[in-house]
Design an enzyme around this catalytic site. Structure first.
Site, PDB file in Angstrom:
ATOM      1  N   LEU A   1       0.799  -1.213   0.074  1.00  0.00           N
ATOM      2  CA  LEU A   1       0.137   0.051  -0.069  1.00  0.00           C
ATOM      3  C   LEU A   1       0.833   1.220   0.015  1.00  0.00           C
ATOM      4  O   LEU A   1       0.334   2.260   0.054  1.00  0.00           O
ATOM      5  CB  LEU A   1      -0.916  -0.037   1.101  1.00  0.00           C
ATOM      6  N   ARG A   2       2.065   1.148   0.096  1.00  0.00           N
ATOM      7  CA  ARG A   2       3.349   2.284   0.065  1.00  0.00           C
ATOM      8  C   ARG A   2       3.112   3.295   0.938  1.00  0.00           C
ATOM      9  O   ARG A   2       3.855   4.240   0.844  1.00  0.00           O
ATOM     10  CB  ARG A   2       2.749   2.791  -1.511  1.00  0.00           C
TER      11      ARG A   2
ATOM     12  N   ASP B   1       9.356  -9.217   3.115  1.00  0.00           N
ATOM     13  CA  ASP B   1       8.930  -9.180   1.570  1.00  0.00           C
ATOM     14  C   ASP B   1       9.555  -7.956   0.943  1.00  0.00           C
ATOM     15  O   ASP B   1       9.940  -7.061   1.396  1.00  0.00           O
ATOM     16  CB  ASP B   1       7.379  -9.186   1.339  1.00  0.00           C
TER      17      ASP B   1
ATOM     18  N   HIS C   1       4.638 -15.614  -3.479  1.00  0.00           N
ATOM     19  CA  HIS C   1       4.762 -15.510  -4.952  1.00  0.00           C
ATOM     20  C   HIS C   1       5.530 -16.345  -5.424  1.00  0.00           C
ATOM     21  O   HIS C   1       6.471 -16.344  -6.001  1.00  0.00           O
ATOM     22  CB  HIS C   1       5.220 -14.081  -5.344  1.00  0.00           C
TER      23      HIS C   1
ATOM     24  N   ASP D   1       0.152  -9.499  -5.207  1.00  0.00           N
ATOM     25  CA  ASP D   1       1.451  -8.893  -4.724  1.00  0.00           C
ATOM     26  C   ASP D   1       1.148  -7.263  -5.608  1.00  0.00           C
ATOM     27  O   ASP D   1       2.190  -6.931  -6.384  1.00  0.00           O
ATOM     28  CB  ASP D   1       2.527  -9.657  -5.349  1.00  0.00           C
TER      29      ASP D   1
ATOM     30  N   PHE E   1      10.783  -2.966 -10.412  1.00  0.00           N
ATOM     31  CA  PHE E   1       9.914  -4.404 -10.164  1.00  0.00           C
ATOM     32  C   PHE E   1       8.700  -4.002  -9.632  1.00  0.00           C
ATOM     33  O   PHE E   1       8.529  -3.183  -8.750  1.00  0.00           O
ATOM     34  CB  PHE E   1      10.342  -5.721  -9.496  1.00  0.00           C
TER      35      PHE E   1
HETATM   36 ZN    ZN Z   1       8.166 -10.389  -2.576  1.00  0.00          ZN
END
Ligand code: ZN
Length: 426
Positions: free
Chosen positions: A66-67, A155, A235, A308, A326
């Site tokens: 969500l940054r 992550d 992922h 993701d 990415f």
């Molecule tokens: Zn990741």
């Protein structure tokens, strides 16, 4: 006031499947009836006509970015949640790679407050495994758990030090926090910008080999087996990872796994046009890997479909392929791409809902399901509705989707969180 969702096909995996009416009061499900009795006896009620639609437990995305705090120009908690409810998600679990990293009570509480203020989807913070996600010192799991973190993950970064990962698993188990592992061997992946293989070679781009993921999946399975602590593999993109997880499950190792829609939909052939919205980590793999991921979803090796969702600004993505960050967004296309698997006979509608709601809830210990007495987190979908993806209409602040312009089928019609309608398709 009473709300009635009337005449829809109600599916709650392992519990319900049939045309029913759901009665909601004070944010909770108070009754579920099959006999059409919603017509009488409740004069004060508000009726939502769900005939011809499918009524399911609200979707849960256990892997989003969500940054906020720190990168509000990419996405905020509010815009991310708006994107979530438009995609049918009533709950999202946000990864800790913000600025500052969510490695302490203050950041966890900040995220929860912002989520409550946004007042749409439920926001569940995932805290860091290690301070600053640097892989050196473990965070205070007791404090994070008490503050409202529901899992831990570094992550974006792997926990390279296996001894620290062992400790993290032991400690997290003590506090009943699932560990979500970003499996990547940085040394093997170093410098790579897409999948290692013929396509990368032809394009003159540096590759990321499958083994940079699977070697860490195998390590985490070994550590889970040693400690008895649950590990959730984020992922999954490779054939070797699917194989390793399948094998571990036959030995009852407490491992679970997720993949994302782009890994079961696209391959590295899509990178050929140098579209930076085809760039994410792990990268799009070969068609053999895509097939293995689909097989893993079909046979239950892969428990969860998560997005993701990784927003970036258009400016950041409008650079040369090797320089672009990415990550792609996914909240507003995940359901339709999942429904493609149902059309193709890889999943049943029920198993798709399991992977997008029931299973993430089970792994994270969240309340879930269409059951009397439970909170009314409900999504109504039209599984047939065709539409063309137009990134400009996304509720997310970001536009970095590889699916812009695609013709898809199946849309969220209505999203309800705690009995409140938070989204309705126009
Ligand atoms: Zn990741």
């Amino acid at each position: 006031m009473l709300t009635v969702i009337k005449g829809g096909r109600v599916i709650d995996p392992g519990n319900l499947d049939g045309v029913m009416d759901i009665f909601i009061k004070d944010g909770k499900i108070v009754e579920i009836k099959t006999d059409g009795s919603a017509d009488s006896g409740y004069p004060e009620s508000k009726t939502i006509d769900a005939s011809g639609k499918i009524v399911i437990p609200g979707l849960i995305d256990m892997h989003v970015h969500l940054r906020e705090p720190g990168y509000e120009y990419k996405e905020t908690i509010e815009t991310g949640c708006r994107s979530a409810i438009a995609g049918g998600f009533t709950s999202v679990c946000c990864m800790p790679n913000t600025k500052p990293v969510n490695d302490c009570k203050a950041v966890t509480e900040f995220i929860l407050t912002k989520g409550r203020e946004a007042g749409t989807a439920r926001v569940y913070p995932v805290a860091a495994i290690s301070k600053g996600s640097t892989g050196e010192d473990l965070c205070e799991y007791g404090e994070l758990r008490a503050a409202g973190a529901i899992a831990v993950s570094d992550d974006g970064n792997p926990v390279t030090n296996s001894r620290l990962m062992r400790k993290a698993l032991e400690k997290a188990k003590e506090y009943q926090l699932p560990v979500i592992s970003h499996c990547e061997d940085f040394n093997l992946a170093a410098g790579g910008v897409m999948n290692e293989g013929a396509v990368a070679a032809g394009m003159g781009l540096a590759g990321i080999p499958n083994v940079s993921e699977s070697i860490m999946v195998l390590r985490d399975i070994a550590l889970s087996e040693l400690t008895g602590a649950a590990v959730h593999i984020a992922h999954v993109s490779t054939m070797e990872s699917v194989r390793a997880i399948r094998d571990a499950k036959t030995r009852d190792v407490p491992v679970t796994a997720e993949t994302a829609p782009h890994y079961f939909t696209l391959t590295d052939a899509s990178v050929k046009g140098y579209n930076t919205n085809m760039k994410m980590n792990p990268p799009l793999r070969s068609s053999h890997d895509r097939e293995a991921v689909r097989q893993g979803l079909a046979d239950g090796t892969i428990d969860v479909i998560a997005t993701d969702h990784a927003p970036h600004s258009s400016i950041e993505k409008s650079v040369e392929f090797h320089q672009a960050p990415f990550g792609i967004i996914g909240l507003e296309t995940a359901l339709s791409l999942g429904l493609n698997l149902v059309d193709e006979g890889i999943l049943t509608l029920t198993s798709l809902i399991e992977k997008m709601s029931t299973n993430p809830a089970r792994i994270l210990g969240l309340e879930n399901g269409l059951i009397v007495g439970q909170q009314a987190d409900i999504t109504i979908i039209d599984s047939e509705k065709p539409y063309r993806v137009n990134a400009d209409t996304f509720k997310s602040l970001a536009r970095n989707t590889p699916f812009d312009g695609w013709d898809l089928r199946g849309k969220t019609v209505l999203t309800m969180v705690g009995g409140k309608i938070v989204y309705q398709d126009q």
